[in-house]
Motif scaffolding. Structure first.
Motif, mmCIF file in Angstrom:
data_model
loop_
_atom_site.group_PDB
_atom_site.id
_atom_site.type_symbol
_atom_site.label_atom_id
_atom_site.label_comp_id
_atom_site.label_asym_id
_atom_site.label_seq_id
_atom_site.Cartn_x
_atom_site.Cartn_y
_atom_site.Cartn_z
ATOM 1 N N PRO A 72 41.064 1.371 -29.925
ATOM 2 C CA PRO A 72 41.928 2.555 -29.847
ATOM 3 C C PRO A 72 42.855 2.553 -28.633
ATOM 4 C CG PRO A 72 39.671 3.120 -29.271
ATOM 5 C CD PRO A 72 39.648 1.689 -29.735
ATOM 6 N N ARG A 73 42.577 1.701 -27.643
ATOM 7 C CA ARG A 73 43.411 1.632 -26.446
ATOM 8 C C ARG A 73 44.590 0.682 -26.607
ATOM 9 N NH1 ARG A 73 38.731 -0.582 -23.004
ATOM 10 N NH2 ARG A 73 38.600 -1.599 -25.018
ATOM 11 N N ARG A 74 44.606 -0.062 -27.716
ATOM 12 C CA ARG A 74 45.662 -1.050 -27.916
ATOM 13 C C ARG A 74 46.287 -0.879 -29.286
ATOM 14 N NH1 ARG A 74 43.257 -6.775 -26.790
ATOM 15 N NH2 ARG A 74 45.431 -7.305 -27.109
ATOM 16 N N PRO A 75 47.564 -1.193 -29.415
ATOM 17 C CA PRO A 75 48.197 -1.099 -30.741
ATOM 18 C C PRO A 75 47.665 -2.197 -31.655
ATOM 19 C CG PRO A 75 49.715 -2.067 -29.163
ATOM 20 C CD PRO A 75 48.501 -1.623 -28.373
ATOM 21 N N VAL A 76 47.722 -1.948 -32.940
ATOM 22 C CA VAL A 76 47.350 -2.967 -33.915
ATOM 23 C C VAL A 76 48.380 -4.087 -33.807
ATOM 24 C CG1 VAL A 76 47.114 -3.471 -36.378
ATOM 25 C CG2 VAL A 76 46.232 -1.322 -35.454
ATOM 26 N N GLU A 77 47.904 -5.305 -33.653
ATOM 27 C CA GLU A 77 48.803 -6.454 -33.513
ATOM 28 C C GLU A 77 49.162 -7.023 -34.884
ATOM 29 O OE1 GLU A 77 47.635 -8.329 -29.227
ATOM 30 O OE2 GLU A 77 46.218 -8.708 -30.847
ATOM 31 N N CYS A 78 50.212 -7.816 -34.909
ATOM 32 C CA CYS A 78 50.670 -8.437 -36.138
ATOM 33 C C CYS A 78 49.532 -9.212 -36.802
ATOM 34 C CB CYS A 78 51.840 -9.381 -35.841
ATOM 35 S SG CYS A 78 52.562 -10.072 -37.349
ATOM 36 N N LEU A 79 49.292 -8.938 -38.054
ATOM 37 C CA LEU A 79 48.245 -9.515 -38.890
ATOM 38 C C LEU A 79 46.829 -9.121 -38.461
ATOM 39 C CD1 LEU A 79 49.476 -13.101 -39.899
ATOM 40 C CD2 LEU A 79 49.721 -10.954 -41.119
ATOM 41 N N GLY A 80 46.712 -8.120 -37.613
ATOM 42 C CA GLY A 80 45.381 -7.660 -37.199
ATOM 43 C C GLY A 80 44.559 -7.151 -38.375
ATOM 44 N N LYS A 81 45.143 -6.272 -39.163
ATOM 45 C CA LYS A 81 44.433 -5.730 -40.336
ATOM 46 C C LYS A 81 44.167 -6.829 -41.360
ATOM 47 C CE LYS A 81 44.319 -1.352 -39.128
ATOM 48 N NZ LYS A 81 43.079 -0.724 -38.716
ATOM 49 N N GLU A 82 45.133 -7.734 -41.532
ATOM 50 C CA GLU A 82 44.978 -8.829 -42.486
ATOM 51 C C GLU A 82 43.875 -9.801 -42.051
ATOM 52 O OE1 GLU A 82 49.163 -7.262 -42.891
ATOM 53 O OE2 GLU A 82 47.783 -7.681 -41.232
ATOM 54 N N ALA A 83 43.803 -10.073 -40.737
ATOM 55 C CA ALA A 83 42.750 -10.962 -40.235
ATOM 56 C C ALA A 83 41.376 -10.336 -40.459
ATOM 57 C CB ALA A 83 42.963 -11.264 -38.750
ATOM 58 N N ALA A 84 41.261 -9.035 -40.197
ATOM 59 C CA ALA A 84 39.991 -8.340 -40.427
ATOM 60 C C ALA A 84 39.641 -8.350 -41.917
ATOM 61 C CB ALA A 84 40.066 -6.910 -39.900
ATOM 62 N N ALA A 85 40.636 -8.131 -42.770
ATOM 63 C CA ALA A 85 40.390 -8.144 -44.217
ATOM 64 C C ALA A 85 39.988 -9.535 -44.692
ATOM 65 C CB ALA A 85 41.632 -7.657 -44.967
ATOM 66 N N TYR A 86 40.597 -10.570 -44.116
ATOM 67 C CA TYR A 86 40.247 -11.938 -44.501
ATOM 68 C C TYR A 86 38.801 -12.246 -44.097
ATOM 69 C CZ TYR A 86 40.378 -16.937 -45.210
ATOM 70 O OH TYR A 86 40.098 -18.213 -45.644
ATOM 71 N N THR A 87 38.429 -11.858 -42.874
ATOM 72 C CA THR A 87 37.050 -12.071 -42.439
ATOM 73 C C THR A 87 36.097 -11.307 -43.355
ATOM 74 O OG1 THR A 87 37.766 -12.390 -40.152
ATOM 75 C CG2 THR A 87 35.444 -11.893 -40.491
ATOM 76 N N ALA A 88 36.465 -10.084 -43.726
ATOM 77 C CA ALA A 88 35.622 -9.289 -44.630
ATOM 78 C C ALA A 88 35.510 -9.954 -46.005
ATOM 79 C CB ALA A 88 36.179 -7.877 -44.768
ATOM 80 N N SER A 89 36.557 -10.635 -46.444
ATOM 81 C CA SER A 89 36.474 -11.335 -47.732
ATOM 82 C C SER A 89 35.550 -12.543 -47.658
ATOM 83 C CB SER A 89 37.870 -11.764 -48.207
ATOM 84 O OG SER A 89 38.336 -12.891 -47.484
ATOM 85 N N LEU A 90 35.472 -13.160 -46.471
ATOM 86 C CA LEU A 90 34.563 -14.296 -46.273
ATOM 87 C C LEU A 90 33.124 -13.841 -46.102
ATOM 88 C CD1 LEU A 90 36.566 -16.449 -43.684
ATOM 89 C CD2 LEU A 90 36.450 -16.765 -46.173
#
Length: 175
Positions: A72-90
């Motif tokens: 919450p102290r930092r902005p979401v970085e480029c592909l941050g949500k996508e990287a988390a979603a990819y890890t969740a898919s794995l």
């Protein structure tokens, strides 16, 4: 000073003890300590490089750094949500994994530091995230067991323009 015969017997005795494993150091400080590596089950993915296990441990994947997506102290970085979603898919909830520890077992936040392999297929999750362009290399000695493999995976993703090195993040992780 011991005679040469006594020196010979002492040396042979030491060699026999070493050969028999009598002088071997245990890998852990205490044989009674449980192995914090081994196998475990994923409860959920926290972000691209951190997972929570059903036994309560939080695991930080060694050797990589994915873009920020939940701090919450930092902005979401480029592909941050996508990287988390990819890890969740794995690693969906219930996935069994094998944790491989390196020299330091925990970071300053108390998270277990590990290389994670998905069971039963053995997918090396840390390396896959780097190969797919969802992670940069983050080497923090003394945990350097797979530094060369991760370096090569990141270089491959960069040269192919995958993920962080593609058009979506042309301005870098913050872009």
């Amino acid at each position: 000073m011991p005679s040469s015969k006594l020196r010979h017997l002492l040396a042979c005795g030491v060699l026999v003890m070493l050969a028999a494993g009598a002088c071997a150091r245990p890998e852990r400080a205490s044989d009674a300590e449980p192995d914090p590596g081994g196998t475990a089950t994923v409860e959920r993915v926290v972000d691209g490089d951190t997972i929570k296990l059903t036994d309560g441990r939080r695991v930080r994947l060694i050797g990589i750094d994915t873009p920020e997506s939940v701090d919450p102290r930092r902005p979401v970085e480029c592909l941050g949500k996508e990287a988390a979603a990819y890890t969740a898919s794995l690693l969906p909830p219930g996935t069994n994994v094998r944790l491989e520890l390196d020299v330091e077992e925990h970071d300053r936040y108390g998270r277990t530091l590990a290389y994670v392999r998905r069971l039963p297929d053995g997918l090396f999750v840390n390396l896959d995230l780097a190969e797919q362009g969802f992670a940069e290399q983050l080497t923090i000695p003394p945990n350097v067991r797979y530094v060369e493999e991760i370096r090569a995976a990141v270089a491959s993703a960069r040269s192919a323009g995958r993920g962080l090195w593609g058009e979506a993040c042309a301005g870098g992780r913050d872009g």
